[in-house]
Every structure is written in C-alpha cells, then in structure tokens.
Design an enzyme around this catalytic site. Structure first.
Site, PDB file in Angstrom:
ATOM      1  N   THR A  23      30.334  72.169  50.560  1.00  0.00           N
ATOM      2  CA  THR A  23      29.555  72.516  51.694  1.00  0.00           C
ATOM      3  C   THR A  23      30.093  73.060  52.678  1.00  0.00           C
ATOM      4  O   THR A  23      30.507  74.122  52.824  1.00  0.00           O
ATOM      5  CB  THR A  23      28.665  71.197  52.206  1.00  0.00           C
ATOM      6  OG1 THR A  23      29.502  70.130  52.290  1.00  0.00           O
ATOM      7  CG2 THR A  23      27.460  71.138  51.237  1.00  0.00           C
ATOM      8  N   LYS A  44      34.259  66.556  46.998  1.00  0.00           N
ATOM      9  CA  LYS A  44      34.092  67.359  47.975  1.00  0.00           C
ATOM     10  C   LYS A  44      33.571  66.631  49.394  1.00  0.00           C
ATOM     11  O   LYS A  44      33.358  65.294  49.131  1.00  0.00           O
ATOM     12  CB  LYS A  44      32.754  68.307  47.865  1.00  0.00           C
ATOM     13  CG  LYS A  44      31.507  67.479  47.627  1.00  0.00           C
ATOM     14  CD  LYS A  44      30.607  67.276  48.716  1.00  0.00           C
ATOM     15  CE  LYS A  44      30.301  68.231  49.847  1.00  0.00           C
ATOM     16  NZ  LYS A  44      29.624  67.901  51.024  1.00  0.00           N
ATOM     17  N   THR A  91      28.642  64.207  53.540  1.00  0.00           N
ATOM     18  CA  THR A  91      28.579  63.605  52.187  1.00  0.00           C
ATOM     19  C   THR A  91      29.740  64.063  51.425  1.00  0.00           C
ATOM     20  O   THR A  91      30.523  64.874  51.592  1.00  0.00           O
ATOM     21  CB  THR A  91      27.510  64.178  51.277  1.00  0.00           C
ATOM     22  OG1 THR A  91      26.324  63.798  51.761  1.00  0.00           O
ATOM     23  CG2 THR A  91      27.441  63.374  49.862  1.00  0.00           C
ATOM     24  N   GLU A 109      36.383  68.591  58.933  1.00  0.00           N
ATOM     25  CA  GLU A 109      35.820  69.542  59.776  1.00  0.00           C
ATOM     26  C   GLU A 109      36.674  69.749  61.115  1.00  0.00           C
ATOM     27  O   GLU A 109      36.816  68.857  61.932  1.00  0.00           O
ATOM     28  CB  GLU A 109      34.443  69.356  60.171  1.00  0.00           C
ATOM     29  CG  GLU A 109      33.631  69.602  58.978  1.00  0.00           C
ATOM     30  CD  GLU A 109      32.353  68.980  59.039  1.00  0.00           C
ATOM     31  OE1 GLU A 109      31.122  69.309  58.336  1.00  0.00           O
ATOM     32  OE2 GLU A 109      31.824  68.707  60.152  1.00  0.00           O
ATOM     33  N   ASN A 139      29.530  71.309  64.628  1.00  0.00           N
ATOM     34  CA  ASN A 139      28.271  70.276  64.504  1.00  0.00           C
ATOM     35  C   ASN A 139      27.357  70.094  65.825  1.00  0.00           C
ATOM     36  O   ASN A 139      26.295  69.577  65.570  1.00  0.00           O
ATOM     37  CB  ASN A 139      29.018  68.761  64.321  1.00  0.00           C
ATOM     38  CG  ASN A 139      29.564  68.640  63.034  1.00  0.00           C
ATOM     39  OD1 ASN A 139      28.808  68.777  61.857  1.00  0.00           O
ATOM     40  ND2 ASN A 139      30.871  68.790  62.928  1.00  0.00           N
TER      41      ASN A 139
END
Length: 440
Positions: A165, A191, A215, A300, A428
């Site tokens: 993702t 992932k 996730t 991230e 985010n």
C-alpha cells in the site's frame, strides 16, 4: 544457535511446490488513498501450494477486526490450507455482514479456479477501511492471477508488489538450511509502512497483560515437514520476537496477519520437537525478524532506524512497557528526526511508562547497530560530561542503538522503531477537499 542457513532468491516460491502471481485489477478505484495512488500497481496476489499444507497464523488483537481476519481464523481450525489470496487497496474492515460475505466469496472464487475446497483458502486484505470490496474486480483479478501462477523469482516479486500500500519497495526473503541432514527452504514476503505496531495472537484474543499496538501482512512458505502444533508454536515464538517488537506510529491495524504454509515436500523427517524444531525455530525467527525490520526501515517518512534496548528491569512486563514508551514517544521520535540526542525526553517517557523506574538509577547510552562500545548521555539519572556535539554525532547516523539501563533487575526487552518526520504528518494528515484521496 549458530546460523546455519544461506540466503537464496525466490522468497515464497523458493521452497518446493509453491507458486505465486500478482495482478492489477483496479481494486483501488474505490478508496484509493494517498499511499495507493500509484497508477496500475498490482493489487491482488495468489500464493499456492501444489499439495495441501500444514497451516498456522497470527492475527491482530484489535477489537475492531477485519472480515478476512475472521475468515482466516475460521479456516485455520482444520490446520491445513493450500491457497492464500490477498489484495491491497481495500481492507474490507468495518464493512458489516456484506464484508464477511465478500471475504468468504474471495475464498470461494479462488477455490473454484484452483480446484480446492474453500476452507483450504486463506484470505487477507489491506487498504482503506469502511469501503465495500469491488467484487467484480476481485473476481477478475483472481481469474487472471490463477492463469499467471509460476515458480520463478519474478512471480514472487509480483505477489510482493501486489500486497503493498504505502510501502515504497517490496519486502522479500528466502533461506535454505538443513533439518536432519535434509535441505529445507523457507521464504516470505510482507508489507507495511504505516499503522504499524502489531500485537498478534493465534486467535486474535488479546491477553490481559498486553498493551494495545497501514496494516502489516506477512506470508511465509516452507517445504519442511512439520507437525501442525509445532508449526503454530514456532510461528507464535517467531512473531513475538519480530513483528510484535516493531512500531512505526504506535497504531495497531484491524487487519494484521501472518500466515505460514508448510507442505512437507522437502522430505525431511517430520519436525515435532528436539533439535529439529530448534533449528526450524531459529530459521523462522530469523526470517520474521528480517522482514519486520524491513517494515520499520520503510516506514512512512522514516529517516532513522532505532533499536531500543531496555536492560535491568524488575520483570519482563516492566522491560516491555519501558521500551514501548520510548519507542512510541512522539517527542522522542521527533528529536531523532532532528538529530537531537534529547535524553530528557527519554527520561520523561520512562517515567510515565507502566514500568518501575528509579530516576537515580537510570543510565542511557548510544551505540552503533549491534556495537558494544557505549556512549553514555546519562549516568545515575544525571547527564554525563560527554559533549553535546559528540552525542549529536551518535544520533546523526541513519541507524543506531539506544540502550537504557534501569538497574532494578535482570529483565530485558527490545523494540525496533524509527523517527517521526514532517513527511509522515504530510502523508497522513488528509485533504478533506478531496475525500477520494483520504487514506484508511
């Protein structure tokens, strides 16, 4: 145990009797999210054993639990499986009764194409929460992926891409080792980059002593012959020391899942215990830890990877609480982003943790990854004479270890974490003027 394995290519198709594929079927058109806005990136993966396999799993302990997690737990009661079907772009979480029907239908569709029973299919999803699955696209994806199954490294790479993702790169590993003199292979893909602080158990039930944790998914394959109870025990131990030891942002996902298939085609004597199980356990723990570290390094906006070691706690729960408090502190993580060795923030996080802490006994030090030479910033709760510039050099590295000595007992804990950057916030924070760009 001395490492007795070698790295090999192919990840999930490296073991005998495993096939994989990944395709683009446009699942992300609904609920794209920032992290998934990557054009025609593959978004549905199949992993298939050519023969029925022993199966085990570990799942999120979040009380809000996605439909595919519930379906996996149901199917694993038999202890065997042959197929994993996974998608990215849609979590199928908070989707009610329709979500459960869709998760079960994914298993049925894969079973029909691959000529197995639906209960032999395990399902996983990751992506935006609260959006129904586009089942017409899912069906098309399963049909296409079934036609493209193969055992070459590129097939595994396509599956690894299809589960991503907000990840910036795929995460894969495979090793070969010997069990009773017989070569055995173990591979995995995973992932994860955000919504990362897994806390998984075999049933999804949260032990009362455990704290709460995009996730993380991990799929493991091996051609080892191993008894199902031994496989579940080994997976539980491996996850406890790897995926349950990482945090990017302190958020536990609704979909966290680790699955392992063991098809026995290596031909070794069935692993039940003793030295054979110890060897398998060491190999599985190694694979899981390497994959878990890949997740943190690809977090991230991450610019620094930090291993937090807590030593000398009264007991294991205290060591764990202290390590998690520091690893998840927004103030500590932002100081790392700036290269600031702000030991005061570390002391603060220790103090508000659930661990027993005596200020006058705390030592804090930095080291190179895995290094034994420690640079102390705090001794007995007070700053050392090490210069600020020297401490800054220690935390300016892209990777470093933080050692915290509570000096109250013998218990230890470790957490693998990262800094918190402006890029994470920008990624985010969302854009309410464009709802289609909002992530899950």
């Amino acid at each position: 145990m001395k490492k007795q394995w070698t790295s090999i290519p192919g990840s999930v198709v490296a073991p005998q009797g495993f096939l994989a594929s990944g395709v683009f079927c446009d699942i992300k058109r609904l609920g794209t999210g920032k992290g998934s806005d990557k054009g025609q990136k593959r978004d549905l993966a199949l992993i298939v054993s050519t023969v029925p396999a022993r199966a085990a799993g570990m799942f999120t302990t979040n009380q809000v639990c996605a439909a595919p997690v519930k379906v996996c737990r149901e199917h694993l009661r038999r202890g065997t499986a042959q197929v994993i079907v996974a998608n990215s772009g849609n979590a199928n979480a908070c989707t009610g009764a329709q979500g459960m029907r869709d998760a079960r239908q994914m298993a049925v569709l894969a079973a029909e194409r691959l000529h197995v029973e639906p209960r032999q299919v395990l399902v996983a999803s990751t992506g935006r929460i609260g959006v129904l699955m586009p089942m017409d696209r899912v069906q098309a994806g399963i049909e296409a992926a079934a036609q493209l199954l193969g055992d070459a490294p590129e097939h595994a790479a396509e599956a690894a891409e299809a589960i991503m993702t907000s990840d910036t790169r795929p995460k894969q590993i495979a090793i070969e080792f010997k069990v009773g003199g017989v070569p055995v292979r173990l591979g995995g893909i995973c992932k994860g980059a955000g919504m990362i602080q897994p806390g998984m158990s075999p049933t999804g039930a949260r032990p009362a002593s455990r704290p709460l944790h995009a996730t993380m998914l991990c799929f493991l394959t091996t051609d080892a012959a191993i008894a199902r109870p031994a496989l579940q025990t080994a997976l539980r131990e491996a996850v406890a020391a790897s995926f349950n030891r990482i945090t990017v942002d302190g958020d536990m996902s609704t979909n966290d899942t680790v699955l392992v298939l063991a098809n026995g085609l290596a031909g070794n004597r069935e692993i039940r215990g003793g030295g054979d199980l110890a060897m398998f356990q060491a190999a599985l723990s190694h694979v899981c830890l390497e994959l878990a570290k890949m997740i943190v390094r690809d977090g991230e906006g991450v610019t620094r990877f930090v291993t937090v070691h807590v030593h000398g706690a009264r007991h294991a729960a205290d060591a764990d609480a202290a390590a998690r408090a520091v690893a998840n502190s927004a103030l500590v993580k932002t100081s790392w982003c700036g290269g600031d060795p702000n030991w005061g923030r570390i002391m603060d996080a220790l103090g508000y943790s659930a661990a027993r802490v005596v200020e006058e006994k705390v030592d804090i030090a930095y080291a190179r990854p895995g290094g034994r030479k420690l640079l102390y910033s705090v001794k007995r709760g007070q700053p050392t004479k090490v210069s600020f510039a020297t401490l800054c050099q220690a935390v300016a590295e892209k990777e470093f270890d933080l050692h915290i000595f509570l000096n109250l007992g013998r218990a230890e804990a470790v957490m693998y974490t990262c800094d918190l950057t402006e890029a994470y916030v920008d990624f985010n924070k969302g854009d309410v003027s464009n709802p289609a760009a909002l992530g899950g």
